[in-house]
Scaffold this motif. Structure first.
Motif, PDB file in Angstrom:
ATOM      1  N   GLN A   1      66.357  61.273   8.625  1.00 17.74           N
ATOM      2  CA  GLN A   1      67.694  60.702   8.555  1.00 17.74           C
ATOM      3  C   GLN A   1      67.989  59.791   9.745  1.00 17.74           C
ATOM      4  O   GLN A   1      68.876  58.951   9.664  1.00 17.74           O
ATOM      5  N   LEU A   2      67.304  60.016  10.860  1.00 23.16           N
ATOM      6  CA  LEU A   2      67.437  59.138  12.017  1.00 23.16           C
ATOM      7  C   LEU A   2      66.176  58.293  12.124  1.00 23.16           C
ATOM      8  O   LEU A   2      65.077  58.830  12.042  1.00 23.16           O
ATOM      9  N   GLU A   3      66.344  57.011  12.332  1.00 24.94           N
ATOM     10  CA  GLU A   3      65.191  56.129  12.429  1.00 24.94           C
ATOM     11  C   GLU A   3      65.369  55.171  13.579  1.00 24.94           C
ATOM     12  O   GLU A   3      66.379  54.462  13.648  1.00 24.94           O
ATOM     13  N   GLU A   4      64.377  55.148  14.473  1.00 25.43           N
ATOM     14  CA  GLU A   4      64.407  54.270  15.627  1.00 25.43           C
ATOM     15  C   GLU A   4      63.690  52.964  15.325  1.00 25.43           C
ATOM     16  O   GLU A   4      62.761  52.918  14.517  1.00 25.43           O
ATOM     17  N   SER A   5      64.090  51.925  16.028  1.00 18.51           N
ATOM     18  CA  SER A   5      63.418  50.632  15.965  1.00 18.51           C
ATOM     19  C   SER A   5      63.576  49.934  17.299  1.00 18.51           C
ATOM     20  O   SER A   5      64.399  50.347  18.131  1.00 18.51           O
ATOM     21  N   GLY A   6      62.767  48.895  17.506  1.00 19.84           N
ATOM     22  CA  GLY A   6      62.914  48.066  18.692  1.00 19.84           C
ATOM     23  C   GLY A   6      61.928  48.342  19.814  1.00 19.84           C
ATOM     24  O   GLY A   6      61.978  47.684  20.849  1.00 19.84           O
ATOM     25  N   GLY A   7      61.060  49.306  19.629  1.00 19.24           N
ATOM     26  CA  GLY A   7      60.080  49.592  20.661  1.00 19.24           C
ATOM     27  C   GLY A   7      58.999  48.530  20.710  1.00 19.24           C
ATOM     28  O   GLY A   7      58.998  47.566  19.948  1.00 19.24           O
ATOM     29  N   GLY A   8      58.055  48.710  21.648  1.00 16.96           N
ATOM     30  CA  GLY A   8      56.969  47.760  21.754  1.00 16.96           C
ATOM     31  C   GLY A   8      56.386  47.739  23.144  1.00 16.96           C
ATOM     32  O   GLY A   8      56.581  48.668  23.935  1.00 16.96           O
ATOM     33  N   VAL A   9      55.665  46.664  23.428  1.00 12.55           N
ATOM     34  CA  VAL A   9      55.017  46.485  24.721  1.00 12.55           C
ATOM     35  C   VAL A   9      55.726  45.366  25.468  1.00 12.55           C
ATOM     36  O   VAL A   9      55.968  44.296  24.907  1.00 12.55           O
ATOM     37  N   VAL A  10      56.039  45.625  26.726  1.00 12.44           N
ATOM     38  CA  VAL A  10      56.747  44.642  27.542  1.00 12.44           C
ATOM     39  C   VAL A  10      56.226  44.718  28.967  1.00 12.44           C
ATOM     40  O   VAL A  10      55.782  45.786  29.417  1.00 12.44           O
ATOM     41  N   GLN A  11      56.280  43.609  29.659  1.00 16.37           N
ATOM     42  CA  GLN A  11      55.864  43.606  31.054  1.00 16.37           C
ATOM     43  C   GLN A  11      56.953  44.203  31.938  1.00 16.37           C
ATOM     44  O   GLN A  11      58.148  44.160  31.607  1.00 16.37           O
ATOM     45  N   ALA A  12      56.545  44.724  33.066  1.00 19.32           N
ATOM     46  CA  ALA A  12      57.497  45.256  34.038  1.00 19.32           C
ATOM     47  C   ALA A  12      58.528  44.191  34.384  1.00 19.32           C
ATOM     48  O   ALA A  12      58.189  43.016  34.567  1.00 19.32           O
ATOM     49  N   GLY A  13      59.785  44.627  34.463  1.00 16.26           N
ATOM     50  CA  GLY A  13      60.880  43.710  34.708  1.00 16.26           C
ATOM     51  C   GLY A  13      61.531  43.172  33.454  1.00 16.26           C
ATOM     52  O   GLY A  13      62.606  42.562  33.516  1.00 16.26           O
ATOM     53  N   GLY A  14      60.894  43.385  32.340  1.00 16.11           N
ATOM     54  CA  GLY A  14      61.407  42.901  31.066  1.00 16.11           C
ATOM     55  C   GLY A  14      62.436  43.833  30.457  1.00 16.11           C
ATOM     56  O   GLY A  14      62.834  44.838  31.059  1.00 16.11           O
ATOM     57  N   SER A  15      62.858  43.484  29.244  1.00 15.88           N
ATOM     58  CA  SER A  15      63.908  44.228  28.555  1.00 15.88           C
ATOM     59  C   SER A  15      63.504  44.530  27.121  1.00 15.88           C
ATOM     60  O   SER A  15      62.723  43.794  26.503  1.00 15.88           O
ATOM     61  N   LEU A  16      64.051  45.620  26.620  1.00 20.63           N
ATOM     62  CA  LEU A  16      63.943  45.971  25.216  1.00 20.63           C
ATOM     63  C   LEU A  16      65.266  46.585  24.791  1.00 20.63           C
ATOM     64  O   LEU A  16      65.978  47.177  25.611  1.00 20.63           O
ATOM     65  N   ARG A  17      65.579  46.462  23.509  1.00 23.73           N
ATOM     66  CA  ARG A  17      66.743  47.161  22.967  1.00 23.73           C
ATOM     67  C   ARG A  17      66.296  48.025  21.809  1.00 23.73           C
ATOM     68  O   ARG A  17      65.785  47.534  20.806  1.00 23.73           O
ATOM     69  N   LEU A  18      66.495  49.329  21.966  1.00 25.56           N
ATOM     70  CA  LEU A  18      66.199  50.268  20.892  1.00 25.56           C
ATOM     71  C   LEU A  18      67.439  50.451  20.023  1.00 25.56           C
ATOM     72  O   LEU A  18      68.567  50.386  20.511  1.00 25.56           O
ATOM     73  N   ALA A  19      67.199  50.687  18.753  1.00 22.38           N
ATOM     74  CA  ALA A  19      68.277  50.979  17.820  1.00 22.38           C
ATOM     75  C   ALA A  19      67.943  52.253  17.060  1.00 22.38           C
ATOM     76  O   ALA A  19      66.770  52.553  16.811  1.00 22.38           O
ATOM     77  N   CYS A  20      68.968  52.981  16.702  1.00 21.16           N
ATOM     78  CA  CYS A  20      68.811  54.220  15.940  1.00 21.16           C
ATOM     79  C   CYS A  20      69.805  54.191  14.793  1.00 21.16           C
ATOM     80  O   CYS A  20      71.019  54.092  15.024  1.00 21.16           O
ATOM     81  N   ILE A  21      69.283  54.273  13.592  1.00 17.87           N
ATOM     82  CA  ILE A  21      70.133  54.244  12.401  1.00 17.87           C
ATOM     83  C   ILE A  21      70.130  55.610  11.757  1.00 17.87           C
ATOM     84  O   ILE A  21      69.079  56.241  11.611  1.00 17.87           O
TER      85      ILE A  21
END
Length: 120
Positions: A1-21
């Motif tokens: 019922q909960l599903e995450e998205s937005g992960g991945g590989v990023v360099q140090a200092g970078g940004s990511l936004r995770l979402a949970c539906i």
């Protein structure tokens, strides 16, 4: 019922936004949180948010870098992660509960998790 998205590989200092539906039931009213778990480590709280979005809490290690938020209109919770460090590398889990999310014990609902890898 909960599903995450937005992960991945990023360099140090970078940004990511995770979402949970949340699907299958109303999002409104749940206390929510993000946890993470690295290899061989316990699942620990990264950030939590109250049912009304007014109260947030963060692990000391992410304060000032991560921001948790929610949009009940679209049944989605977010984790904005800035200034990422290699030590942020982990599997990130979305959680929902009837009570304030402070630990991994007794959580009502878990997502499957999503990988975040920060390279140096």
């Amino acid at each position: 019922q909960l599903e995450e998205s937005g992960g991945g590989v990023v360099q140090a200092g970078g940004s990511l936004r995770l979402a949970c539906i949340l699907s299958g039931r109303a999002f409104r009213g749940f206390e929510m949180g993000w946890f993470r778990q690295g290899p061989g480590t316990e699942r620990v709280l990264v950030a939590g948010i109250s049912w009304d979005g007014r109260v947030t809490r963060y692990a000391d290690s992410v304060k000032g870098r991560f921001t948790i938020s929610r949009d009940d209109a679209v049944d989605t919770m977010y984790l904005q992660m800035n200034s990422l460090k290699p030590e942020d590398t982990a599997r990130y889990y979305c959680a929902a509960d009837s009570y304030p999310v402070r630990s991994a014990q007794g959580i009502d609902y878990w997502g499957q998790g999503i990988e975040v890898t920060v390279t140096s």
